[in-house]
Design an enzyme around this catalytic site. Structure first.
Site, short mmCIF file in Angstrom:
data_model
loop_
_atom_site.label_atom_id
_atom_site.label_comp_id
_atom_site.label_asym_id
_atom_site.label_seq_id
_atom_site.Cartn_x
_atom_site.Cartn_y
_atom_site.Cartn_z
N VAL A 3 -16.84 98.08 31.19
CA VAL A 3 -17.93 98.41 32.11
C VAL A 3 -17.53 99.57 33.00
O VAL A 3 -18.28 100.52 33.20
CB VAL A 3 -18.31 97.18 32.96
CG1 VAL A 3 -19.32 97.55 34.03
CG2 VAL A 3 -18.87 96.07 32.07
N GLY A 4 -16.31 99.53 33.51
CA GLY A 4 -15.81 100.64 34.31
C GLY A 4 -15.40 101.80 33.42
O GLY A 4 -15.01 101.61 32.27
N ARG A 23 -24.30 93.84 40.48
CA ARG A 23 -24.56 92.67 39.65
C ARG A 23 -23.48 91.60 39.83
O ARG A 23 -23.79 90.42 39.99
CB ARG A 23 -24.65 93.09 38.18
CG ARG A 23 -25.92 93.86 37.84
CD ARG A 23 -25.96 94.23 36.37
NE ARG A 23 -24.91 95.16 36.00
CZ ARG A 23 -25.03 96.48 36.04
NH1 ARG A 23 -26.16 97.03 36.45
NH2 ARG A 23 -24.04 97.27 35.69
N ARG A 47 -22.65 101.43 49.73
CA ARG A 47 -23.26 102.73 49.99
C ARG A 47 -24.71 102.60 50.46
O ARG A 47 -25.16 103.37 51.30
CB ARG A 47 -23.19 103.60 48.73
CG ARG A 47 -21.80 104.06 48.35
CD ARG A 47 -21.82 104.90 47.11
NE ARG A 47 -22.35 104.14 45.97
CZ ARG A 47 -22.62 104.66 44.78
NH1 ARG A 47 -22.42 105.95 44.56
NH2 ARG A 47 -23.08 103.91 43.80
N ARG A 74 -11.03 96.67 40.86
CA ARG A 74 -10.03 97.61 40.37
C ARG A 74 -8.86 97.64 41.35
O ARG A 74 -9.06 97.62 42.57
CB ARG A 74 -10.60 99.02 40.22
CG ARG A 74 -11.51 99.20 39.00
CD ARG A 74 -10.70 99.20 37.71
NE ARG A 74 -11.51 99.50 36.54
CZ ARG A 74 -12.11 98.59 35.79
NH1 ARG A 74 -12.02 97.31 36.10
NH2 ARG A 74 -12.80 98.95 34.70
N ASP A 87 -6.97 89.83 40.57
CA ASP A 87 -7.03 89.90 39.11
C ASP A 87 -6.73 91.31 38.64
O ASP A 87 -6.65 91.56 37.44
CB ASP A 87 -8.41 89.47 38.61
CG ASP A 87 -8.47 89.37 37.09
OD1 ASP A 87 -7.50 88.84 36.51
OD2 ASP A 87 -9.46 89.81 36.49
N HIS A 105 -5.49 90.49 34.96
CA HIS A 105 -6.75 91.18 34.65
C HIS A 105 -7.50 90.47 33.52
O HIS A 105 -7.74 91.02 32.45
CB HIS A 105 -6.50 92.65 34.28
CG HIS A 105 -7.72 93.51 34.46
ND1 HIS A 105 -7.66 94.86 34.68
CD2 HIS A 105 -9.05 93.19 34.46
CE1 HIS A 105 -8.89 95.35 34.79
NE2 HIS A 105 -9.75 94.36 34.66
N GLY A 151 -10.60 88.97 34.06
CA GLY A 151 -11.96 88.72 34.55
C GLY A 151 -12.99 88.56 33.45
O GLY A 151 -13.88 87.72 33.54
N SER A 152 -12.90 89.36 32.41
CA SER A 152 -13.88 89.28 31.32
C SER A 152 -13.36 88.50 30.12
O SER A 152 -13.97 88.52 29.05
CB SER A 152 -14.27 90.69 30.87
OG SER A 152 -13.15 91.36 30.28
#
Length: 321
Positions: A78-79, A158, A180, A240, A264, A288, A290-291
């Protein structure tokens, strides 16, 4: 002539099978580790399509090595802070990613980290494993619960919204967020309040980082930020590693400025096992993940392959940056 395709990792089973069904001149890195940079620079020469991960840096050096034949780059993420987007687009190379696919998995993991850090799960597991578990005591390994606490979400996109929805079930008393821009729809769903970053730091009992890594958010959480937080705060980062100034986090933990931490993501990744962050009993670190559900990773790989196929067919990418 079959298109030349480079894939930098073995994929989840269903997508791997679909990949091998394609009429590609395929090079795929077979080892369960990142493809070495020198190998990537060598194998990228003359390819039509690159299927990459966030572990590969896509920059001018790599694009120069690829040459003019490269038509599409698709990242299974995604990133895309690992990609020089302007450099790619200036060469008219189609660029794809995997949006809207890991929200639930990452939100679940973020809540797991928040609960684990706040309830001293690292210390509790070690106590059970190391024979420190004695008779019941009123204050032994007491953590904190979320009831009536203030949850601060940095980045109400999201994933941030999904984290807020989950933590509402733990009866938090108030949800605030910074970013933002205001997010009226998500704000209404969560009954959340848009506040300045400084206010969020000062008033939150739990801070969850869900924003993207950009020039504006890099090292956003530095020593000054940690100094403004409540000393009992539970600080969670599943976004991140670069959003946190890691040396400043170590200093804040050394000075007991933070109640508990759950990470994470780190800088670098993997974080060496000798790093000082591991020594703090109130700092939970995951690699890491998360997904890391079968469902999500299969979806991500499938979307990336769809982008590759579309680009090679000179069609618009279904998931383009």
């Amino acid at each position: 002539m079959a298109p030349k395709v480079l894939v930098t990792r073995i994929l989840p089973p269903q997508t791997q099978a679909h990949l091998l069904e394609q009429d590609f001149d395929l090079f795929q890195w077979q080892q369960d580790c990142c493809i070495p940079r020198d190998v990537l620079l060598e194998k990228i020469k003359g390819v039509d399509a690159l299927f990459c991960l966030l572990t590969e840096k896509i920059d001018n050096e790599l694009l120069d090595a690829a040459g003019p034949q490269l038509r599409v780059i698709a990242t299974m993420s995604v990133g895309y802070d690992h990609i020089d987007v302007n450099a790619v687009k200036s060469r008219n190379i189609a660029l794809g990613y995997t949006p809207d696919v890991l929200t639930d998995a990452t939100a679940d993991l973020t809540v797991l980290l928040a609960l684990g850090a706040s309830r001293r799960i690292k210390e509790s597991i070690r106590a059970a494993e190391n024979g420190q578990w004695g008779k019941w005591a009123p204050t032994w390994l007491c953590g904190s619960q979320f009831t009536n606490k203030t949850l601060g979400i940095v980045g109400l996109g999201r994933i941030g919204e999904a984290v807020g929805e989950r933590l509402k079930a733990f009866n938090v008393g108030r949800i605030i967020y910074s970013g933002r821009t205001e997010k009226p729809s998500a704000q209404a769903k969560l009954n959340a309040e848009f506040v300045s970053f400084g206010t969020l730091l000062q008033e939150s009992d739990v801070i969850v980082v869900c924003c993207a890594l950009t020039k504006d958010t890099e090292n956003l959480f530095n020593y000054e930020a940690f100094s403004k937080m409540k000393k009992s705060v539970v600080f969670i980062n599943s976004a991140r590693g670069g959003i946190v100034h890691q040396d400043d986090l170590v200093r804040a933990l050394d000075e007991n400025l933070i109640g508990a931490v759950g990470l994470d993501v780190t800088t670098p990744e993997p974080l060496p096992p000798t790093h000082k962050l591991y020594t703090f009993p109130n700092c939970v670190i995951l690699p890491h993940v998360g997904s890391a559900t079968y469902e999500t990773r299969e979806n991500m790989a499938g979307m990336t392959l769809q982008n590759i196929l579309a680009g090679l067919d000179n069609r618009s990418l279904p998931y383009s940056i």
